[in-house]
Design a protein around this motif. Structure first.
Motif: not given
Length: 211
Positions: A57-70
């Motif tokens: 989650f932390v590794s992708v949260i800055d690359l995509m919206p919250f829902g997609q990261a979750f």
């Protein structure tokens, strides 16, 4: 010390009817939830998959919206849930296949789900009984053996004292009212060890000895 328990049990948890003079003092099984947590390390498994999910989650949260990261992290949660469910099933099966028996002469342990084995542990062959007690009253009683008697750690698992592999200590794992059962074993063992053994000789041999 052990017996392959493929035959039917004349008495629950015992491979044969107890001899005259032997009395069953207590019988019980492990608590399945406590056995699953302690022997199968459920907390560590849950923590491992939790860390994986958080890392994803932390590794992708800055690359995509919250829902997609979750959504990207959620598969690790699912995998963790599946693994934990499988381990809990193993714990339940192990607990239901187990019967611990305390008599006035021995401790017997019918263990094993796939390969059922009964361990007969006479008090005269036990060195000590160590109690590990939990706050809720559940606990584990580990039995150390005297002499050169050796038991297989893998055959006895999870009904052993963890990590005592060189000198395996069979254990009554995760039983309720463990302190009460430990006291019962101590009293029965003390009575058994201090009971004098009387051997009868044939009349002819006794007469020869008198002459």
């Amino acid at each position: 010390m052990s017996h392959d328990d493929f035959a039917s049990e004349p008495v629950l948890g015992l491979p044969e009817t107890p001899p005259v003079g032997e009395k069953i003092l207590w019988q019980g099984r492990p608590d399945w939830w406590a056995l699953s947590k302690e022997s199968l390390s459920l907390k560590w498994v849950a923590g491992y998959f939790g860390v994986l999910a958080l890392w994803r989650f932390v590794s992708v949260i800055d690359l995509m919206p919250f829902g997609q990261a979750f959504g990207a992290a959620f598969p690790f949660v699912i995998m963790g849930g599946v693994v934990i469910a499988m381990l809990v099933i193993v714990g339940v099966v192990q607990a239901r296949a187990t019967v611990y028996t305390v008599t006035n002469r021995r401790v017997a342990m019918r263990i094993g789900a796939a390969l059922t084995v009964t361990l007969n542990l006479p008090y005269t062959e036990l060195g000590s009984a160590d109690l590990a007690l939990r706050k809720n009253g559940n606990g584990t009683i580990a039995l150390s053996l005297l002499g050169k008697t050796q038991l297989s750690y893998l055959v006895c698992w999870p009904h052993v004292r963890p990590w005592y592999m060189k000198r395996t200590q069979p254990a009554l794992r995760c039983i309720p009212e463990a302190a009460k059962i430990a006291e019962m074993i101590a009293e029965a063992a003390q009575a058994r060890v201090t009971t004098p053994r009387v051997e009868r000789r044939a009349p002819q041999m006794a007469a020869l000895a008198a002459e």
